[in-house]
Design a protein around this motif. Structure first.
Motif, PDB file in Angstrom:
ATOM      1  N   ALA A   1       0.775  -1.125   0.019  1.00 46.63           N
ATOM      2  CA  ALA A   1       0.050  -0.215   0.061  1.00 46.63           C
ATOM      3  C   ALA A   1       0.786   1.382  -0.166  1.00 46.63           C
ATOM      4  N   LEU A   2       1.855   1.168   0.813  1.00 43.88           N
ATOM      5  CA  LEU A   2       2.932   2.288   0.700  1.00 43.88           C
ATOM      6  C   LEU A   2       3.431   2.568  -0.662  1.00 43.88           C
ATOM      7  N   GLU A   3       4.019   1.344  -1.125  1.00 44.98           N
ATOM      8  CA  GLU A   3       4.683   1.597  -2.510  1.00 44.98           C
ATOM      9  C   GLU A   3       3.590   2.047  -3.788  1.00 44.98           C
ATOM     10  N   VAL A   4       2.142   1.549  -3.510  1.00 46.00           N
ATOM     11  CA  VAL A   4       1.125   1.849  -4.700  1.00 46.00           C
ATOM     12  C   VAL A   4       1.080   3.578  -4.529  1.00 46.00           C
ATOM     13  N   THR A   5       0.998   3.955  -3.215  1.00 47.77           N
ATOM     14  CA  THR A   5       0.613   5.461  -3.216  1.00 47.77           C
ATOM     15  C   THR A   5       1.941   6.061  -3.051  1.00 47.77           C
ATOM     16  N   ASN A   6       3.116   5.569  -3.370  1.00 48.23           N
ATOM     17  CA  ASN A   6       4.344   6.378  -3.300  1.00 48.23           C
ATOM     18  C   ASN A   6       4.757   6.909  -2.077  1.00 48.23           C
ATOM     19  N   LEU A   7       4.388   6.348  -1.138  1.00 47.81           N
ATOM     20  CA  LEU A   7       4.635   7.214   0.217  1.00 47.81           C
ATOM     21  C   LEU A   7       6.037   6.299   0.906  1.00 47.81           C
ATOM     22  N   ASP A   8       6.227   5.292   0.234  1.00 48.23           N
ATOM     23  CA  ASP A   8       7.642   4.521   0.414  1.00 48.23           C
ATOM     24  C   ASP A   8       8.721   5.533   0.093  1.00 48.23           C
ATOM     25  N   ARG A   9       8.400   6.359  -0.784  1.00 48.49           N
ATOM     26  CA  ARG A   9       9.557   7.464  -1.188  1.00 48.49           C
ATOM     27  C   ARG A   9       9.618   8.665  -0.204  1.00 48.49           C
ATOM     28  N   VAL A  10       8.560   9.053   0.603  1.00 48.65           N
ATOM     29  CA  VAL A  10       8.925   9.993   1.440  1.00 48.65           C
ATOM     30  C   VAL A  10       8.856   9.384   2.820  1.00 48.65           C
TER      31      VAL A  10
END
Length: 107
Positions: A90-99
């Motif tokens: 879920a973090l990867e799909v929402t690109n939250l893994d980048r922040v």
């Protein structure tokens, strides 16, 4: 360890560490209350970094992703420890893994 209504605070200060009381599913979480509690911690302790311990948590409501992003906007530094495979996706799909800073640690 301080227990707030929805959260367990393992450490409060410039670096604040939060957990969810050993729950595996956080679908009954009162997100508005969590948001208020986190903002109060940030203000009260001049928090510069927040860490969320997701050890054992299998799934989270989508609103918790927004809460993590809000904590990031307030502090500029959020760490997520031991996200499950589903939470990591879920973090990867929402690109939250980048922040957000994601960590796997052995307990």
């Amino acid at each position: 360890m301080q227990t707030l209504t929805e959260l367990e605070v393992y450490q409060a200060g410039e670096v604040t560490v939060i957990g969810f009381g050993g729950r595996t599913v956080l679908d009954q979480l009162n997100l508005a209350e969590c948001y208020d509690e986190i903002l109060d911690l940030i203000r009260e302790y001049n928090c510069q970094s927040m860490a969320f311990d997701l050890t054992g948590v299998r799934s989270i409501p989508s609103g918790l992703l927004g809460l993590l992003m809000s904590a990031h906007r307030q502090t500029g530094d959020v760490h997520v420890y031991n996200p499950s495979k589903d939470i990591r996706e879920a973090l990867e799909v929402t690109n939250l893994d980048r922040v957000l800073n994601l960590h796997e640690i052995e307990l």
